[in-house]
Design a protein around this motif. Structure first.
Motif, PDB file in Angstrom:
ATOM      1  N   ASN A  88       0.934  -1.233  -0.045  1.00 19.33           N
ATOM      2  CA  ASN A  88      -0.090  -0.042  -0.020  1.00 19.33           C
ATOM      3  C   ASN A  88       0.877   1.379  -0.129  1.00 19.33           C
ATOM      4  O   ASN A  88       1.944   1.128   0.749  1.00 19.33           O
ATOM      5  CB  ASN A  88      -0.879   0.022   1.194  1.00 19.33           C
ATOM      6  CG  ASN A  88      -2.137  -1.111   1.206  1.00 19.33           C
ATOM      7  OD1 ASN A  88      -1.722  -2.090   1.179  1.00 19.33           O
ATOM      8  ND2 ASN A  88      -3.235  -0.448   0.791  1.00 19.33           N
ATOM      9  N   TYR A  89       0.516   2.074  -0.915  1.00 17.07           N
ATOM     10  CA  TYR A  89       1.225   3.506  -0.745  1.00 17.07           C
ATOM     11  C   TYR A  89      -0.048   4.510  -0.108  1.00 17.07           C
ATOM     12  O   TYR A  89      -1.129   4.697  -0.738  1.00 17.07           O
ATOM     13  CB  TYR A  89       1.679   4.193  -1.974  1.00 17.07           C
ATOM     14  CG  TYR A  89       2.461   5.243  -2.005  1.00 17.07           C
ATOM     15  CD1 TYR A  89       3.836   5.152  -1.879  1.00 17.07           C
ATOM     16  CD2 TYR A  89       1.930   6.295  -1.856  1.00 17.07           C
ATOM     17  CE1 TYR A  89       4.576   6.390  -1.944  1.00 17.07           C
ATOM     18  CE2 TYR A  89       2.753   7.660  -1.754  1.00 17.07           C
ATOM     19  CZ  TYR A  89       3.967   7.690  -1.995  1.00 17.07           C
ATOM     20  OH  TYR A  89       4.555   8.651  -1.755  1.00 17.07           O
ATOM     21  N   ASP A  90       0.485   4.891   1.106  1.00 20.31           N
ATOM     22  CA  ASP A  90      -0.375   6.054   1.724  1.00 20.31           C
ATOM     23  C   ASP A  90       0.104   7.261   1.361  1.00 20.31           C
ATOM     24  O   ASP A  90       1.416   7.854   1.595  1.00 20.31           O
ATOM     25  CB  ASP A  90      -0.519   5.624   3.169  1.00 20.31           C
ATOM     26  CG  ASP A  90      -1.077   4.158   3.446  1.00 20.31           C
ATOM     27  OD1 ASP A  90      -1.899   3.813   2.745  1.00 20.31           O
ATOM     28  OD2 ASP A  90      -0.725   3.657   4.257  1.00 20.31           O
ATOM     29  N   ARG A  91      -0.927   8.224   0.991  1.00 17.46           N
ATOM     30  CA  ARG A  91      -0.471   9.764   0.859  1.00 17.46           C
ATOM     31  C   ARG A  91      -1.414  10.576   1.673  1.00 17.46           C
ATOM     32  O   ARG A  91      -2.801  10.442   1.583  1.00 17.46           O
ATOM     33  CB  ARG A  91      -0.447  10.015  -0.715  1.00 17.46           C
ATOM     34  CG  ARG A  91      -0.484  11.518  -0.955  1.00 17.46           C
ATOM     35  CD  ARG A  91      -0.528  11.744  -2.276  1.00 17.46           C
ATOM     36  NE  ARG A  91      -1.988  11.660  -2.615  1.00 17.46           N
ATOM     37  CZ  ARG A  91      -2.300  11.831  -3.879  1.00 17.46           C
ATOM     38  NH1 ARG A  91      -1.721  11.954  -5.003  1.00 17.46           N
ATOM     39  NH2 ARG A  91      -3.683  11.820  -4.223  1.00 17.46           N
ATOM     40  N   ILE A  92      -1.101  11.550   2.383  1.00 20.39           N
ATOM     41  CA  ILE A  92      -1.909  12.698   3.024  1.00 20.39           C
ATOM     42  C   ILE A  92      -1.641  13.931   2.341  1.00 20.39           C
ATOM     43  O   ILE A  92      -0.635  14.453   2.512  1.00 20.39           O
ATOM     44  CB  ILE A  92      -1.724  12.661   4.666  1.00 20.39           C
ATOM     45  CG1 ILE A  92      -1.738  11.349   5.239  1.00 20.39           C
ATOM     46  CG2 ILE A  92      -2.439  13.786   5.235  1.00 20.39           C
ATOM     47  CD1 ILE A  92      -1.468  11.325   6.703  1.00 20.39           C
ATOM     48  N   THR A  93      -2.762  14.438   1.805  1.00 19.31           N
ATOM     49  CA  THR A  93      -2.596  15.730   1.083  1.00 19.31           C
ATOM     50  C   THR A  93      -2.832  16.856   2.032  1.00 19.31           C
ATOM     51  O   THR A  93      -2.040  17.858   1.970  1.00 19.31           O
ATOM     52  CB  THR A  93      -3.747  15.907   0.146  1.00 19.31           C
ATOM     53  OG1 THR A  93      -3.843  14.672  -0.763  1.00 19.31           O
ATOM     54  CG2 THR A  93      -3.795  17.357  -0.616  1.00 19.31           C
ATOM     55  N   THR A  94      -3.768  16.713   3.199  1.00 14.83           N
ATOM     56  CA  THR A  94      -3.828  17.624   4.270  1.00 14.83           C
ATOM     57  C   THR A  94      -4.170  17.059   5.433  1.00 14.83           C
ATOM     58  O   THR A  94      -5.102  16.010   5.542  1.00 14.83           O
ATOM     59  CB  THR A  94      -4.775  18.859   3.949  1.00 14.83           C
ATOM     60  OG1 THR A  94      -6.194  18.320   3.843  1.00 14.83           O
ATOM     61  CG2 THR A  94      -4.527  19.689   2.810  1.00 14.83           C
TER      62      THR A  94
END
Length: 511
Positions: free
Chosen positions: A481-487
């Motif tokens: 899994n690749y997790d990305r937080i934008t805000t």
């Protein structure tokens, strides 16, 4: 979000794509031999026309033909979090939603052919080294819905309390490869190869946002077009009332100025009222401008973009045998691809990403150069152990809007496998592949993504006769899994993952 940004984002969501089946991932599964053991970079076999072309020169003299069929099925899943999702009719108040695309490629063909005579080997390969199927998102993507949700939130002062919509996206991409070349045995243990590969790329992208509705305070739903019409009428009425008020204030101020009563408290009250009315007018006119900007999307959004191009690149290789060891290397040069668009998008957008799908645009989609190095060890006659390394020069490719610069590093693949001739007719094999990309938050998006993975393949060859061998293999990839937080606050984030399974059958014929 400003109205101008909303409009641009809405168009981007409708036109951006996902199913870059190759992308920075070049398809290397060009034979059933690869499925049953992906570490084929130093193996001597007909599949080497793709994986180890120099080594094909060591096959017996004569004509060799390999026919391969593969069936691949992929899923691509994005779990997105966004506060505006809670406004969606189908989301039950949840701020998290999963979007899944299914990519089926029922017929991935490849063909290898070689004619060996003396020290020479003339070779031909047909394959699909990039793309290979279509991916369909029946419910659209998070980037679709988040924009519609943001618009609904923006319209809350006009009575909007939520939204409903239907989203859809499909991408289909194929790169057909035709490779022609020749290998030459310098001596009994050394051979070299030179050839050229022609790529023909074709792609079609479709995106649609339809049935957009706005939820009202009484929980009823109104079509977006009707809501815009009603809201525009309300705003126009407010503008008219404010203008009437400004006229009345101006008349009162003129009378007091003529009477020399500008110092009176009543005059100061009129000045303050005029300022307040002008502020209210500016707000209403701004809202009117936002509504006008959204009117073009009142019937939803439809995109159809077809792309095609041709690219050519050299391929070179070397193979060296040393006792029970065999060493090989292959280098595929970068293939320059400029996909020509035929699209329903005719005008330039305010943001570069949308222009990727503008009619007549030439889109940079280079296939990166690839260095493949392998070794094979034959400790005893029936057993062969294989290892390999693939290095993709992604950051040296030229992709649209220079997205290659968003990668942290080039792609590495590490491969290991083994084969066992259980008898004169049957060979069984197993192998594994580890793939590591240079992914970053800026590179990842729900329109097109890859994820670090490891793969396992196994299968068998059966020699029906001295001239005919049938093959079967199965290959499965396990993704992280690749997790990305934008805000972080409010939480806007995405989690990306995929699945992949490939089944294949083939036949080699020697004459």
């Amino acid at each position: 979000m400003k109205a101008k940004t909303i409009v641009a984002s809405f168009l981007l969501a409708a036109t951006a794509t996902t199913t870059q089946a190759g992308g920075i991932l070049t398809n290397t599964n060009q034979s059933i031999d690869f499925l049953r053991n992906p570490a084929r970079d130093a193996a001597i076999g007909l599949d080497g026309v793709y994986s180890n072309p120099a080594g094909v020169a060591f096959l017996p003299e004569g004509f060799h033909l390999g026919i391969n069929w593969q069936y691949a099925r992929q899923t691509r899943t994005i779990t997105s979090s966004n506060p505006v999702f809670a406004l969606g009719r189908k989301n039950d108040g949840s701020t998290m939603k999963q979007f899944q695309g299914v990519a089926d490629a029922p017929f991935i063909p490849s063909l290898q052919a070689a004619w060996n005579k003396g020290d020479w080997s003339l070779q031909f390969n047909f394959s699909v080294p990039g793309g290979g199927g279509a991916c369909e998102f029946d419910n659209g993507l998070g980037s679709f819905e988040s924009v519609v949700g943001t618009i609904a939130n923006q319209l809350s002062p006009l009575g909007a309390t939520g939204y409903d919509m239907d989203g859809y996206m499909q991408g289909r991409q194929y790169y057909f490869g035709f490779q022609l070349g020749g290998a030459y045995k310098v001596n009994d243990d050394l051979s070299v190869y030179g050839g050229v590969r022609v790529l023909y790329g074709t792609a079609t992208y479709k995106a649609k946002i339809s049935n957009i509705q706005v939820r009202l305070a009484n929980n009823s739903y109104m079509e977006f077009a009707s809501f815009l019409s009603s809201a525009t009428a309300t705003v126009d009425g407010g503008i008219s009332q404010v203008n009437d008020g400004l006229q009345q204030v101006a008349a009162g101020m003129a009378q007091m100025e003529a009477a020399g009563a500008t110092g009176q408290p009543a005059y100061a009250e009129l000045v303050a009222k005029q300022t307040a009315l002008n502020t209210q007018l500016a707000q209403l006119e701004g809202t009117r401008g936002s509504l006008e900007s959204l009117e073009k999307y009142s019937e939803g959004v439809n995109l159809l973009c077809n792309q095609s191009s041709v690219g050519v690149a050299p391929v070179v290789g070397v193979d060296y045998r040393l006792g029970k060891w065999n060493f090989a290397a292959k280098y595929e040069f970068k293939t320059q691809i400029r996909m020509k668009n035929e699209s329903t998008v005719n005008k330039a957008s305010e943001i570069p990403a949308v222009n990727k799908f503008r009619d007549g645009e030439n889109v940079n989609e280079d296939m990166p150069a690839l260095l493949a190095v392998g070794v094979q060890w034959n400790p005893i006659d029936p057993i062969r152990v294989n290892a390999g390394w693939h290095y993709y020069f992604d950051k040296d490719a030229d992709w649209y809007n220079n997205t290659q610069n968003l990668l942290d590093h080039n792609t590495n693949e590490f491969l290991l496998g083994a084969e066992w001739d259980s008898n004169e007719r049957l060979t069984v094999s197993i192998g594994a592949q580890l793939t590591r990309y240079g992914l970053t938050d800026k590179y990842m998006n729900d329109m097109s993504f890859v994820v670090n993975s490891y793969s396992i393949g196994f299968g068998a060859n059966y020699k029906v006769s001295d001239n005919v061998t049938i093959k079967g293999g199965y290959f499965q990839t396990y993704y992280g899994n690749y997790d990305r937080i934008t805000t972080p606050d409010p939480l806007v984030s995405d989690s990306f993952t995929r699945t992949n399974r490939v089944l294949g059958l083939g036949c080699d014929i020697s004459l």
